[in-house]
Design an enzyme around this catalytic site. Structure first.
Site, PDB file in Angstrom:
ATOM      1  N   ARG A 239       0.844  -1.186   0.000  1.00 43.87           N
ATOM      2  CA  ARG A 239       0.000   0.000   0.000  1.00 43.87           C
ATOM      3  C   ARG A 239       0.886   1.245   0.000  1.00 43.87           C
ATOM      4  NH1 ARG A 239      -3.428  -2.918  -1.265  1.00 43.87           N
ATOM      5  NH2 ARG A 239      -5.498  -3.265  -0.357  1.00 43.87           N
ATOM      6  N   GLU A 268      -4.259   7.335  -5.084  1.00 42.39           N
ATOM      7  CA  GLU A 268      -4.359   6.695  -6.400  1.00 42.39           C
ATOM      8  C   GLU A 268      -5.630   7.161  -7.093  1.00 42.39           C
ATOM      9  OE1 GLU A 268      -4.052   2.484  -5.717  1.00 42.39           O
ATOM     10  OE2 GLU A 268      -2.072   2.678  -4.834  1.00 42.39           O
ATOM     11  N   HIS A 287      -1.480  -0.148  -9.708  1.00 39.05           N
ATOM     12  CA  HIS A 287      -2.029  -1.037  -8.678  1.00 39.05           C
ATOM     13  C   HIS A 287      -2.643  -2.299  -9.318  1.00 39.05           C
ATOM     14  CE1 HIS A 287      -3.771  -1.038  -4.341  1.00 39.05           C
ATOM     15  NE2 HIS A 287      -3.554  -2.264  -4.761  1.00 39.05           N
TER      16      HIS A 287
HETATM   17  C1  GLV Z   1      -4.948  -5.309  -3.580  1.00 40.87           C
HETATM   18  O1  GLV Z   1      -4.301  -4.332  -3.390  1.00 40.87           O
HETATM   19  C2  GLV Z   1      -5.339  -6.216  -2.553  1.00 40.87           C
HETATM   20  O2  GLV Z   1      -5.201  -5.878  -1.370  1.00 40.87           O
HETATM   21  O3  GLV Z   1      -5.824  -7.301  -2.885  1.00 40.87           O
END
Ligand code: GLV
Length: 321
Positions: A239, A268, A287
């Site tokens: 993250r 984001e 991401h």
């Molecule tokens: C994506 O970022 C997840 O946490 O699955």
């Protein structure tokens, strides 16, 4: 009796919900790309019995206060920092996530990001596509070796272990830092536990796979980057919030570290004008850790199986406790 109403915060393929249509009424936000505005979601949550949401939705106290019938929130992600778990639990709402099904896929992407950053793959590809390739030269786009280097994994959970297995295949030395020791990784992969500071000092590749919590917020700060080797490459696939982004930008600009590979950011999406997106030695991805077709189907299916379990009076498969 009326079928429970499940609200899905993005348009997903009909074939995924079809097997569940005898048991539930489904309503979806009708966009595949754009997140649902908060005020619209609040209105939907007032009526919903179940919610299937994504990391783009902030399921906070304001929203939960409006949830009159909600029994389950199935988050389509392994991370759940977008959900106020305490507030949900206080209201008796079950929250589930999607671990395991995405482990290998996310580890693939994390390792790909490490390799792309180390060997300057995106930069090299742009070099060709932008017609800059005129001659071969000994040090043209020379990057850093991966094999036999030291990887330092921060967050040795399921995905950390899967990344470590890949690193082992490359003959890398595996160091890790975690809240608790991971004896399995030590025994099976030869991983060595280090304090956070020692890991920062020793690793050639520092890979963040740590979930975002109050404790991990901005653990990669100015002091952390200063402890890293100048040749270090920082990879973040967990993250954005675990990084002080301004400190990372300074560390890269001042050449305190060599490069970064980032799948996640504090806010984001980022724009192409973002300082990190402007740096040649930074690989930026939108991401996409778990984004393979197979895995995204599995994640959605796990969300629906969790919802079904809860409405059948069974235990959810992957509850967040
Ligand atoms: C994506 O970022 C997840 O946490 O699955």
């Amino acid at each position: 009796m009326q079928k429970p109403l499940i609200f899905i915060t993005r348009k997903i393929p009909d074939e995924i919900i079809k097997p569940y249509e005898n048991h539930f009424q489904f309503k979806m936000w009708q966009s595949e790309d754009e997140p649902i505005p908060k005020d619209v979601l609040i209105e939907e949550v007032k009526r919903a019995d179940g919610l299937l949401c994504l990391i783009t939705e902030q399921v906070d106290e304001e929203l939960l206060q409006q949830a009159r019938h909600l029994k389950i929130i199935a988050n389509m992600a392994v991370g759940f920092d977008n959900i106020d778990i305490k507030a949900a639990n206080e209201k008796g709402i079950i929250v589930t996530n999607t671990p395991d099904v995405l482990t290998e896929t996310t580890a693939d992407l994390t390792f790909a990001l490490l390799m792309a950053t180390a060997r300057r793959i995106t930069e090299a590809s742009n070099y060709v596509k932008q017609d800059k390739w005129k001659h071969w030269a000994p040090f043209l786009l020379a990057g850093s070796d991966i094999h036999h280097k030291t990887i330092g994994i921060v967050g040795m959970g399921r995905i950390g272990e899967a990344v470590a297995r890949r690193a082992k295949g490359f003959g890398m030395e595996i160091k890790y830092h975690n809240r608790s020791r991971n004896e399995q990784a030590e025994a099976e992969l030869g991983a060595t536990y280090l304090s956070f500071d020692a890991l920062l000092r020793e690793a050639d590749y520092i890979v963040s796979l740590i979930p975002l919590t109050d404790e991990s917020k901005e653990i990669f700060n100015e002091q952390a980057f200063q402890k890293m080797k100048r040749s270090a490459i920082f990879i973040n696939a967990s993250r954005g919030g675990v990084v002080d982004e301004q400190a990372l930008i300074r560390a890269l600009k001042n050449e305190e570290i060599t490069a970064a590979g980032l799948d996640v950011f504090t806010e984001e999406p980022i724009a192409s004008t973002h300082p990190l997106a402007q740096m040649e030695n930074v690989v930026c991805l939108p991401h996409i850790g778990s984004a393979s077709m197979e895995t995204r189907y599995k994640m959605l299916s796990l969300c629906l199986r969790n919802i079904q379990a809860v409405f059948s009076g069974e235990k959810p498969i992957t509850p967040i406790t």
